[in-house]
Design an enzyme around this catalytic site. Structure first.
Site, PDB file in Angstrom:
ATOM      1  N   HIS A 191       0.853  -1.189   0.000  1.00  0.00           N
ATOM      2  CA  HIS A 191       0.000   0.000   0.000  1.00  0.00           C
ATOM      3  C   HIS A 191       0.887   1.235   0.000  1.00  0.00           C
ATOM      4  O   HIS A 191       2.004   1.225   0.531  1.00  0.00           O
ATOM      5  CB  HIS A 191      -0.880   0.018   1.246  1.00  0.00           C
ATOM      6  CG  HIS A 191      -1.981  -0.981   1.238  1.00  0.00           C
ATOM      7  ND1 HIS A 191      -3.133  -0.815   1.970  1.00  0.00           N
ATOM      8  CD2 HIS A 191      -2.117  -2.170   0.603  1.00  0.00           C
ATOM      9  CE1 HIS A 191      -3.929  -1.839   1.784  1.00  0.00           C
ATOM     10  NE2 HIS A 191      -3.331  -2.687   0.962  1.00  0.00           N
TER      11      HIS A 191
ATOM     12  N   CYS B 156      -6.399   2.002   5.701  1.00  0.00           N
ATOM     13  CA  CYS B 156      -7.026   0.777   6.176  1.00  0.00           C
ATOM     14  C   CYS B 156      -6.432   0.416   7.545  1.00  0.00           C
ATOM     15  O   CYS B 156      -5.478   1.060   7.999  1.00  0.00           O
ATOM     16  CB  CYS B 156      -6.782  -0.342   5.161  1.00  0.00           C
ATOM     17  SG  CYS B 156      -5.059  -0.914   5.108  1.00  0.00           S
TER      18      CYS B 156
ATOM     19  N   CYS C  51      -2.562  -0.096   7.407  1.00  0.00           N
ATOM     20  CA  CYS C  51      -1.801   1.148   7.237  1.00  0.00           C
ATOM     21  C   CYS C  51      -1.909   2.047   8.463  1.00  0.00           C
ATOM     22  O   CYS C  51      -0.927   2.671   8.869  1.00  0.00           O
ATOM     23  CB  CYS C  51      -2.253   1.868   5.981  1.00  0.00           C
ATOM     24  SG  CYS C  51      -1.834   0.947   4.475  1.00  0.00           S
TER      25      CYS C  51
ATOM     26  N   GLU D 109       0.887   3.955   1.731  1.00  0.00           N
ATOM     27  CA  GLU D 109       1.334   4.412   3.045  1.00  0.00           C
ATOM     28  C   GLU D 109       2.507   3.592   3.567  1.00  0.00           C
ATOM     29  O   GLU D 109       3.491   4.139   4.068  1.00  0.00           O
ATOM     30  CB  GLU D 109       0.201   4.335   4.084  1.00  0.00           C
ATOM     31  CG  GLU D 109      -1.015   5.135   3.727  1.00  0.00           C
ATOM     32  CD  GLU D 109      -2.082   4.307   3.021  1.00  0.00           C
ATOM     33  OE1 GLU D 109      -1.776   3.621   2.020  1.00  0.00           O
ATOM     34  OE2 GLU D 109      -3.246   4.352   3.463  1.00  0.00           O
TER      35      GLU D 109
END
Length: 152
Positions: free
Chosen positions: A55, A85, A88, A57
Site C-alpha cells: 500500500h 485501512c 496502514c 502508506e
C-alpha cells in the site's frame, strides 16, 4: 505546516495516485513530510509487486524511515489520498507519526475515523492527529473513475 501548503502537498499525493493506474493498481498516493520537507512519496504497488502489503502508506513509511535513518517518524505528517485501512493505520501508529491528513473517506475499510479510529484510541500508547477530507472530491473521483473503468 499551513493549510495552503497541505492543499498543494495533497496535489503531489494525487499525482502519485495517478501513477498507480499505469500498472493496474488502485489509485492511492501517499507522502511523508518531516520538518516541512517531503522525505518520501509513493503509490499503491500491490499489482505491480504481487504483494498485498504494498500500500502507498506502507511503502512511503519505509522510504521515510530509510531517508531519516529512524523508524520513529515522530513529528512527521503523512498525507494520503484515501483514508488508511487497519494495516496502514497500524503502521502509522507504529511509526509514531504526529499527524495524518487524508482526502477521501473509506466507508468499507477506513481505520482513521470511518470504521475504526486507530489514531485516537486511548487504549494505545501513541495517538496521532487526524485531518480528514482535504481535496476529498478529487481524491474520491479518481477512485470512482478507476473502478468504473474496470467494470466497463
Amino acid at each position: 505546516m499551513d493549510e495552503a501548503n497541505e492543499y498543494d502537498l495533497m496535489g503531489l499525493a494525487l499525482d502519485e495516485a495517478k501513477a498507480a493506474v499505469a500498472h493496474g493498481d488502485v489509485p492511492v498516493g501517499a507522502l511523508v513530510v518531516v520538518d516541512g520537507r517531503v522525505v518520501a512519496r509513493r503509490h499503491n504497488e500491490r499489482e505491480r509487486l504481487g504483494d498485498p502489503t504494498a500500500h502507498a502508506e506502507l511503502l512511503a513509511i519505509g522510504d521515510a524511515a530509510k531517508a531519516t535513518g529512524s523508524w520513529r517518524l515522530e513529528g512527521a505528517t503523512v498525507i494520503v489520498s484515501l483514508e488508511p485501512c487497519p494495516m496502514c493505520a497500524g503502521a502509522l501508529y507504529q511509526a509514531r507519526i504526529a499527524r495524518l491528513v487524508f482526502g477521501a473517506t473509506d466507508m468499507k475499510a477506513g481505520a482513521c475515523g470511518s470504521l475504526y479510529n486507530i489514531g485516537s484510541d486511548p487504549r494505545l500508547n501513541h495517538e496521532f492527529e487526524v485531518v480528514q477530507g482535504l481535496r476529498a472530491d478529487e481524491c474520491g473521483a479518481l477512485l470512482t473513475d478507476f473502478f468504473a473503468s474496470r467494470r466497463g
